[in-house]
Design an enzyme around this catalytic site. Structure first.
Site, PDB file in Angstrom:
ATOM      1  N   ASP A 194     -53.664  -0.513  18.276  1.00 33.63           N
ATOM      2  CA  ASP A 194     -54.979  -0.059  18.148  1.00 33.63           C
ATOM      3  C   ASP A 194     -55.880  -1.053  18.988  1.00 33.63           C
ATOM      4  O   ASP A 194     -55.597  -2.040  18.975  1.00 33.63           O
ATOM      5  CB  ASP A 194     -55.449  -0.113  16.773  1.00 33.63           C
TER       6      ASP A 194
ATOM      7  N   ASP B 145     -59.809  -1.733  18.967  1.00 30.14           N
ATOM      8  CA  ASP B 145     -60.996  -2.074  18.141  1.00 30.14           C
ATOM      9  C   ASP B 145     -60.404  -2.982  16.648  1.00 30.14           C
ATOM     10  O   ASP B 145     -60.061  -1.985  15.948  1.00 30.14           O
ATOM     11  CB  ASP B 145     -62.132  -1.245  17.924  1.00 30.14           C
TER      12      ASP B 145
HETATM   13  C1  BG6 Z   1     -62.413   3.421  16.937  1.00 34.29           C
HETATM   14  C2  BG6 Z   1     -63.441   2.459  16.361  1.00 34.29           C
HETATM   15  O1  BG6 Z   1     -61.505   2.602  17.773  1.00 34.29           O
HETATM   16  O2  BG6 Z   1     -63.156   4.143  18.189  1.00 34.29           O
HETATM   17  C3  BG6 Z   1     -64.530   3.713  15.689  1.00 34.29           C
HETATM   18  O3  BG6 Z   1     -62.607   1.976  15.126  1.00 34.29           O
HETATM   19  C4  BG6 Z   1     -65.047   4.097  16.683  1.00 34.29           C
HETATM   20  O4  BG6 Z   1     -65.175   2.926  14.640  1.00 34.29           O
HETATM   21  C5  BG6 Z   1     -64.045   4.967  17.730  1.00 34.29           C
HETATM   22  O5  BG6 Z   1     -66.152   5.360  16.090  1.00 34.29           O
HETATM   23  C6  BG6 Z   1     -64.730   5.444  18.802  1.00 34.29           C
HETATM   24  O6  BG6 Z   1     -65.277   4.758  19.664  1.00 34.29           O
HETATM   25  P1  BG6 Z   1     -66.150   5.014  20.799  1.00 34.29           P
HETATM   26  O7  BG6 Z   1     -66.079   3.671  21.696  1.00 34.29           O
HETATM   27  O8  BG6 Z   1     -65.689   6.216  21.749  1.00 34.29           O
HETATM   28  O9  BG6 Z   1     -67.476   5.337  20.401  1.00 34.29           O
HETATM   29 MG    MG Z   2     -59.249  -0.301  14.801  1.00 36.83          MG
END
Ligand code: BG6
Ligand code: MG
Length: 213
Positions: A9, A11
């Site tokens: 993963d 984030d």
């Molecule tokens: C995930 C995060 O990796 O990505 C979520 O943990 C987030 O919190 C999701 O909402 C979508 O991210 P983005 O950057 O497309 O808004």
């Molecule tokens: Mg994550």
């Protein structure tokens, strides 16, 4: 354990952008008059798509929003988040993360990213990790976000490996569930490692070295 591939993963696992997501959602919450948006609320946003994450904030608001308004609110948050990403550089890569990635790559284990985020390409490029991974599957490729296994199954397919040959690394409950739903073994770090729901709980990413090498 023996694996041929590891799917990370993004984030909260490869980088600390989970914190920036929290700050940007907090700013959006305040913008619409939700003053009690907490880290517990944010934990439920981990791993899920932008629009589903927005619903976690809106659930705390008395007002109801049209689909068009929701899109604008998600864009408001994403603009704040993207502004934060502008200051990211390869120096933001945690040395422990690099140590783990380098050791795995040297050993011949394939590495991939499996993230719900549509900002994945931007982040990988800011961290200097463009081209580092053998495969990337992200929010731009999928229609169902975690806990659905779609993003991990796509990453495994792009690695030309079976789920049982791969380990998923996650910081979110939704991500651990997605890994299991797809038939993967899952190692947890951060928040998810406190829950005791993964196959392996790790303190830091380099714990992978003794786990799989
Ligand atoms: C995930 C995060 O990796 O990505 C979520 O943990 C987030 O919190 C999701 O909402 C979508 O991210 P983005 O950057 O497309 O808004
Ligand atoms: Mg994550």
């Amino acid at each position: 354990m023996k694996v041929k591939g590891i799917i990370f993963d993004l984030d909260g696992v490869l980088c600390r952008t989970d914190e920036e997501h929290f700050k940007a959602w907090k700013a959006l919450a305040e913008h619409i008059g939700v003053s009690d948006f907490t880290r517990e609320d944010n934990a439920r946003q981990r791993g899920v798509s932008r629009m589903e994450s927005l619903e976690v904030v809106l659930a705390k608001s008395a007002k109801s929003y049209t689909d068009a308004e929701k899109l604008r609110l998600a864009e408001y948050k994403n603009d704040i988040y993207k502004e934060m990403l502008k200051s990211m550089t390869p120096a933001d890569l945690d040395p422990d993360v690099m140590r783990a990635l380098d050791a795995l790559k040297k050993s011949g284990i394939k590495v991939a990213v499996g993230s719900s985020s549509k900002n994945t390409p931007t982040i990988l490029s800011r961290l200097g990790l463009c081209g580092f991974f053998d495969a990337v599957a992200d929010g731009n490729d999928i229609t169902r976000s975690k806990p659905d296994p779609e993003v991990f199954l796509l990453a495994a397919k792009r690695l030309t490996l079976e789920p049982r040959e791969c380990l998923v690394v996650e910081d979110a409950l939704s991500g651990v569930e997605a890994g299991h739903a797809g038939g993967f073994k899952v190692a947890a770090v951060g928040e998810a490692a406190k829950l005791g729901v993964a196959d392996y709980d790790m303190e830091k990413l380099s714990d992978l070295i003794k786990l799989v090498l």
